[in-house]
Design a protein around this motif. Structure first.
Motif, PDB file in Angstrom:
ATOM      1  N   MET A   1     -24.690 -73.808  61.200  1.00 58.59           N
ATOM      2  CA  MET A   1     -23.954 -74.042  62.433  1.00 58.59           C
ATOM      3  C   MET A   1     -22.817 -73.028  62.529  1.00 58.59           C
ATOM      4  O   MET A   1     -22.196 -72.683  61.539  1.00 58.59           O
ATOM      5  N   LEU A   2     -22.558 -72.565  63.742  1.00 52.97           N
ATOM      6  CA  LEU A   2     -21.511 -71.572  63.979  1.00 52.97           C
ATOM      7  C   LEU A   2     -20.276 -72.228  64.584  1.00 52.97           C
ATOM      8  O   LEU A   2     -20.374 -73.090  65.444  1.00 52.97           O
ATOM      9  N   VAL A   3     -19.115 -71.775  64.114  1.00 52.18           N
ATOM     10  CA  VAL A   3     -17.838 -72.243  64.634  1.00 52.18           C
ATOM     11  C   VAL A   3     -17.259 -71.126  65.491  1.00 52.18           C
ATOM     12  O   VAL A   3     -17.175 -69.981  65.058  1.00 52.18           O
ATOM     13  N   SER A   4     -16.868 -71.465  66.697  1.00 49.39           N
ATOM     14  CA  SER A   4     -16.350 -70.474  67.632  1.00 49.39           C
ATOM     15  C   SER A   4     -14.836 -70.337  67.503  1.00 49.39           C
ATOM     16  O   SER A   4     -14.125 -71.328  67.429  1.00 49.39           O
ATOM     17  N   LYS A   5     -14.380 -69.083  67.459  1.00 47.86           N
ATOM     18  CA  LYS A   5     -12.945 -68.786  67.426  1.00 47.86           C
ATOM     19  C   LYS A   5     -12.663 -67.802  68.558  1.00 47.86           C
ATOM     20  O   LYS A   5     -13.436 -66.885  68.788  1.00 47.86           O
ATOM     21  N   MET A   6     -11.545 -68.004  69.225  1.00 51.83           N
ATOM     22  CA  MET A   6     -11.117 -67.077  70.275  1.00 51.83           C
ATOM     23  C   MET A   6      -9.968 -66.251  69.719  1.00 51.83           C
ATOM     24  O   MET A   6      -9.017 -66.807  69.157  1.00 51.83           O
ATOM     25  N   VAL A   7     -10.054 -64.933  69.873  1.00 53.83           N
ATOM     26  CA  VAL A   7      -9.051 -64.037  69.326  1.00 53.83           C
ATOM     27  C   VAL A   7      -8.557 -63.108  70.428  1.00 53.83           C
ATOM     28  O   VAL A   7      -9.352 -62.470  71.122  1.00 53.83           O
ATOM     29  N   GLN A   8      -7.240 -63.054  70.584  1.00 52.43           N
ATOM     30  CA  GLN A   8      -6.637 -62.130  71.543  1.00 52.43           C
ATOM     31  C   GLN A   8      -6.370 -60.811  70.827  1.00 52.43           C
ATOM     32  O   GLN A   8      -5.826 -60.786  69.727  1.00 52.43           O
ATOM     33  N   ILE A   9      -6.764 -59.726  71.468  1.00 54.06           N
ATOM     34  CA  ILE A   9      -6.558 -58.386  70.923  1.00 54.06           C
ATOM     35  C   ILE A   9      -5.407 -57.740  71.679  1.00 54.06           C
ATOM     36  O   ILE A   9      -5.413 -57.704  72.909  1.00 54.06           O
ATOM     37  N   GLU A  10      -4.427 -57.228  70.924  1.00 52.37           N
ATOM     38  CA  GLU A  10      -3.280 -56.543  71.521  1.00 52.37           C
ATOM     39  C   GLU A  10      -3.007 -55.270  70.721  1.00 52.37           C
ATOM     40  O   GLU A  10      -3.280 -55.218  69.524  1.00 52.37           O
ATOM     41  N   PHE A  11      -2.440 -54.280  71.364  1.00 51.10           N
ATOM     42  CA  PHE A  11      -1.996 -53.100  70.641  1.00 51.10           C
ATOM     43  C   PHE A  11      -0.684 -53.430  69.945  1.00 51.10           C
ATOM     44  O   PHE A  11       0.147 -54.159  70.484  1.00 51.10           O
ATOM     45  N   ALA A  12      -0.489 -52.884  68.755  1.00 51.84           N
ATOM     46  CA  ALA A  12       0.751 -53.103  68.015  1.00 51.84           C
ATOM     47  C   ALA A  12       1.924 -52.436  68.743  1.00 51.84           C
ATOM     48  O   ALA A  12       3.048 -52.929  68.693  1.00 51.84           O
ATOM     49  N   ASP A  13       1.669 -51.345  69.417  1.00 50.44           N
ATOM     50  CA  ASP A  13       2.687 -50.630  70.182  1.00 50.44           C
ATOM     51  C   ASP A  13       2.706 -51.185  71.600  1.00 50.44           C
ATOM     52  O   ASP A  13       1.689 -51.217  72.287  1.00 50.44           O
ATOM     53  N   MET A  46     -18.808 -59.964  73.426  1.00 54.20           N
ATOM     54  CA  MET A  46     -18.201 -58.880  74.195  1.00 54.20           C
ATOM     55  C   MET A  46     -16.774 -59.270  74.593  1.00 54.20           C
ATOM     56  O   MET A  46     -16.567 -60.341  75.145  1.00 54.20           O
ATOM     57  N   PRO A  47     -15.784 -58.418  74.302  1.00 50.76           N
ATOM     58  CA  PRO A  47     -14.412 -58.716  74.728  1.00 50.76           C
ATOM     59  C   PRO A  47     -14.337 -58.877  76.250  1.00 50.76           C
ATOM     60  O   PRO A  47     -15.017 -58.169  76.990  1.00 50.76           O
ATOM     61  N   MET A  48     -13.511 -59.820  76.686  1.00 50.61           N
ATOM     62  CA  MET A  48     -13.375 -60.070  78.122  1.00 50.61           C
ATOM     63  C   MET A  48     -11.898 -60.146  78.489  1.00 50.61           C
ATOM     64  O   MET A  48     -11.042 -60.389  77.641  1.00 50.61           O
ATOM     65  N   VAL A  49     -11.631 -59.924  79.760  1.00 54.69           N
ATOM     66  CA  VAL A  49     -10.266 -59.977  80.269  1.00 54.69           C
ATOM     67  C   VAL A  49     -10.046 -61.348  80.887  1.00 54.69           C
ATOM     68  O   VAL A  49     -10.847 -61.799  81.704  1.00 54.69           O
ATOM     69  N   ILE A  50      -8.964 -62.013  80.478  1.00 55.08           N
ATOM     70  CA  ILE A  50      -8.600 -63.291  81.088  1.00 55.08           C
ATOM     71  C   ILE A  50      -7.172 -63.181  81.593  1.00 55.08           C
ATOM     72  O   ILE A  50      -6.388 -62.369  81.093  1.00 55.08           O
ATOM     73  N   ASP A  51      -6.836 -63.967  82.560  1.00 54.45           N
ATOM     74  CA  ASP A  51      -5.493 -63.976  83.152  1.00 54.45           C
ATOM     75  C   ASP A  51      -5.057 -62.588  83.610  1.00 54.45           C
ATOM     76  O   ASP A  51      -3.871 -62.268  83.603  1.00 54.45           O
ATOM     77  N   ASP A  52      -5.988 -61.726  83.956  1.00 55.57           N
ATOM     78  CA  ASP A  52      -5.742 -60.380  84.478  1.00 55.57           C
ATOM     79  C   ASP A  52      -5.032 -59.431  83.536  1.00 55.57           C
ATOM     80  O   ASP A  52      -4.758 -58.299  83.908  1.00 55.57           O
ATOM     81  N   ASN A  53      -4.666 -59.842  82.329  1.00 52.63           N
ATOM     82  CA  ASN A  53      -3.986 -58.895  81.453  1.00 52.63           C
ATOM     83  C   ASN A  53      -4.199 -59.137  79.962  1.00 52.63           C
ATOM     84  O   ASN A  53      -3.628 -58.430  79.152  1.00 52.63           O
ATOM     85  N   LYS A  54      -4.989 -60.118  79.582  1.00 52.91           N
ATOM     86  CA  LYS A  54      -5.222 -60.405  78.166  1.00 52.91           C
ATOM     87  C   LYS A  54      -6.666 -60.095  77.818  1.00 52.91           C
ATOM     88  O   LYS A  54      -7.581 -60.448  78.557  1.00 52.91           O
ATOM     89  N   VAL A  55      -6.849 -59.452  76.677  1.00 56.98           N
ATOM     90  CA  VAL A  55      -8.195 -59.175  76.186  1.00 56.98           C
ATOM     91  C   VAL A  55      -8.493 -60.173  75.078  1.00 56.98           C
ATOM     92  O   VAL A  55      -7.742 -60.282  74.110  1.00 56.98           O
ATOM     93  N   VAL A  56      -9.588 -60.895  75.251  1.00 54.64           N
ATOM     94  CA  VAL A  56      -9.974 -61.950  74.318  1.00 54.64           C
ATOM     95  C   VAL A  56     -11.417 -61.732  73.905  1.00 54.64           C
ATOM     96  O   VAL A  56     -12.255 -61.337  74.718  1.00 54.64           O
ATOM     97  N   VAL A  57     -11.689 -61.972  72.629  1.00 55.64           N
ATOM     98  CA  VAL A  57     -13.052 -61.876  72.128  1.00 55.64           C
ATOM     99  C   VAL A  57     -13.392 -63.185  71.419  1.00 55.64           C
ATOM    100  O   VAL A  57     -12.555 -63.770  70.731  1.00 55.64           O
ATOM    101  N   GLU A  58     -14.609 -63.638  71.622  1.00 59.44           N
ATOM    102  CA  GLU A  58     -15.078 -64.842  70.934  1.00 59.44           C
ATOM    103  C   GLU A  58     -15.839 -64.423  69.689  1.00 59.44           C
ATOM    104  O   GLU A  58     -16.660 -63.507  69.726  1.00 59.44           O
ATOM    105  N   ILE A  59     -15.523 -65.079  68.590  1.00 58.20           N
ATOM    106  CA  ILE A  59     -16.186 -64.811  67.320  1.00 58.20           C
ATOM    107  C   ILE A  59     -16.854 -66.109  66.880  1.00 58.20           C
ATOM    108  O   ILE A  59     -16.217 -67.159  66.862  1.00 58.20           O
ATOM    109  N   LYS A  60     -18.122 -66.018  66.522  1.00 56.14           N
ATOM    110  CA  LYS A  60     -18.852 -67.186  66.038  1.00 56.14           C
ATOM    111  C   LYS A  60     -19.113 -66.992  64.550  1.00 56.14           C
ATOM    112  O   LYS A  60     -19.850 -66.100  64.153  1.00 56.14           O
ATOM    113  N   VAL A  61     -18.462 -67.837  63.754  1.00 55.64           N
ATOM    114  CA  VAL A  61     -18.465 -67.719  62.294  1.00 55.64           C
ATOM    115  C   VAL A  61     -19.291 -68.851  61.695  1.00 55.64           C
ATOM    116  O   VAL A  61     -19.136 -70.007  62.098  1.00 55.64           O
TER     117      VAL A  61
END
Length: 155
Positions: A1-13, A46-61
C-alpha cells in the motif's frame, strides 16, 4: 500500500519563485522519478501549481518505508537536475549550499466541479433499472436521456 505525501517545493533564495521555473521543475521531477521508483518503489507525481504561486508535488511512498523516508534527501535529484542540466540558469540562486527547500504540507483542498462517484454509480443503477422496463413511460424517459447524451457527445 502507498502512503501519499504532499511536498511544497521552494527555492532557498527568495529572489526566485518555484512557480516561475515550473517547466524546468517538472522536467527535473520526471528525471528524479525514474530513480526514486527504481530504487524505492516511490512514485513522484508531476509537480503542479496551487493557489497561483505554490509548487506542490505528490509523493506516494510504500507503507513499509514511509517512517524512514526523508523527503528532502530523496528529492535532491530535482535540485541536481536544475543545477547540472539547465545551462547554469539556477547557479546564482544557490543559498547556503542549497537550491531548493522541500516542505511536507497537508494535502491541499482540490476543488472539483465533477459529480461524486457515489452519485455517478447511482445514476448508472437508476438508468439500468429504467432499461429493464418496457412500458411507454420508461421508453419516453430513455429516449429523453439518449437525446441528452447525444447532445453532450457533440459538444
Amino acid at each position: 500500500m502507498l502512503v501519499s505525501k504532499m511536498v511544497q517545493i521552494e527555492f532557498a533564495d527568495s529572489r526566485i519563485r518555484a512557480v516561475d521555473a515550473i517547466q524546468d521543475i517538472r522536467r527535473a521531477a520526471e528525471s528524479a522519478s525514474l530513480n526514486l521508483f527504481s530504487r524505492y518503489d516511490v512514485q513522484l507525481q508531476m509537480p503542479m501549481v496551487i493557489d497561483d504561486n505554490k509548487v506542490v508535488v505528490e509523493i506516494k511512498v510504500p507503507e513499509e518505508i514511509v517512517g524512514t523516508f526523508a523527503v528532502g534527501n530523496h528529492l535532491r535529484g530535482i535540485a541536481s537536475y536544475l543545477l547540472n542540466r539547465c545551462n547554469g540558469r539556477y547557479d546564482q540562486y544557490v543559498f547556503g549550499k542549497r537550491l531548493l527547500n522541500y516542505n511536507e504540507i497537508p494535502a491541499p483542498e482540490m476543488k472539483s466541479d465533477s459529480l461524486p462517484m457515489v452519485d455517478r454509480l447511482e445514476a448508472i443503477s437508476e438508468f439500468a433499472k429504467l432499461l429493464e422496463r418496457s412500458d411507454s413511460e420508461a421508453m419516453e424517459q430513455i429516449s429523453r436521456i439518449l437525446i441528452i447524451l447525444k447532445e453532450a457527445s457533440r459538444s
